[in-house]
Design an enzyme around this catalytic site. Sequence first.
Site, PDB file in Angstrom:
ATOM      1  CE  LYS A  80      -3.841   2.019   2.922  1.00 42.47           C
ATOM      2  NZ  LYS A  80      -4.481   2.165   3.766  1.00 42.47           N
ATOM      3  CB  SER A 155      -8.120   3.405   3.143  1.00 43.56           C
ATOM      4  OG  SER A 155      -6.995   3.451   3.676  1.00 43.56           O
ATOM      5  CB  SER A 179      -8.045   0.939   5.372  1.00 41.54           C
ATOM      6  OG  SER A 179      -8.594   2.405   5.898  1.00 41.54           O
TER       7      SER A 179
END
Length: 491
Positions: A80, A155, A179
């Site tokens: 990420k 997210s 997330s």
Amino acid sequence: MTDVTAMTATQIAGLVATGAASAVEVTQAHLDRIAAVDGRVNAFLHVDTEGALAAARDIDARRAAGEELGPLAGVPVAVKDVLTTKGVPTTVGSKILEGWRPPYDSTIVERLRAAGTVMLGKTNMDEFAMGSSTEYSAYGPSRNPWDTDRIPGGSGGGSAAALAAYEAPLAIGSDTGGSIRQPGAVTGTVGAKPTYGGTSRYGLVAFSSSLDTPGPCARTVLDAALLHAAIGGHDPRDSTSIPAPVPDVVAAAKLGATGDLSGVRLGIVTEFGGEGAEPGVTAAFNEAVATLTKLGAEIVEISCPHFRYALPAYYLIAPSECSSNLARFDGVRFGLRTGDDGNRSLEEVMSLTREAGFGPEVKRRIMLGTYALSSGYYDAYYGQAQKVRTLITRDFTAAFERVDALISPTTPFVAFPLGARTSDPYQMYLADLFTIPSNLYGGPGISVPCGLSDGLPVGLQVMAPTLADDRMYRVAAALESAVGTFTPPAL
């Protein structure tokens, strides 16, 4: 060679360890897969082709030299874009850091390299990890491989989408309010939030410092446990890091995979029963509960009365911490700098830079947090929210005196269409209704696929006490052994 992109990380590691496939072959297969499908998924913001192949060649050379390698050596991983990577762009999904190449690796990335994994690149995300759909990325939304007109969660939707699209067998996410777990649920993958402090935040670009927790994403529970073991543990560079060993999550996953939950007590949170979960989600969850009972678990109802206040408390605490953390993005030290034509004051340059660099959701949360921390309102808003956080922690403590773990749906609904909730922030925030309590408490949580609703994945969440991460892996692996894994339609 068999299509390695369809294999688990455990299977790939076995091939590399025995020499049945080289790390270079495995890496190239995944790079080819990314090239073939990511135009439709947009899971990656940056693919580090040269770096990945160089790392793979190094693994092959070390294996050929007889070096003993770790259990994930040669396995590709997607990271990420919230974690710093030396010399590789780190944008946090924001224009304000577009093109920034950090001079250092985060601790998580250091440990990934030390474990012999091969970093494929950086995955898409809601800007500064603020969102539940990856639609707030400054670089366009990621799409769900189950239905590319739908969101992959947020997210960390890029990491989850990369897994579901078979672009990577492993990925790293970060979980501030859900997330990791919520994207896992809506993409039919596994996402685990470790105990807060169980994984290092050094090099994690901060959103909410008391909540942010990096963790593993995978397609199976065992793969997630292996990745958790590789990245977890104390880090003296992180003042919130717990000086304790990682629980034996791998052994727990293997124990759970036997399908025996005899002697395990699981609590269903009463307060989550009437929170508007979609009927299909409720049905899949209830079927999973019946399955857990057949595996030997005892199911009891547990009241956690203050969980109903978790969402409003979170949306005071997290924005308050974000308004403080994001003050460092000022157009002076690094990143975007706008309006510096020699005729403007520093304050004007800072204002223009932040106006151009931050997206609407980030601005909304900065304003919420600044207001909550302002003179005359601190006690009424931020102070009260912290008191609620204490009450939620007490609910968890009392619950874990009666049960080994708590279970719930991971999120109230399946993946919704792109654009369906962007005009209504509150409806977007509801995606994290069931995941936020664990972040406020600091305990671990995992989402594991438990069924389908109208052809879309549903996740079951397991929440465990702090430093008892192994418990959630055992329960999740047991459920996985009974219901199997879920494969999206071919892209």
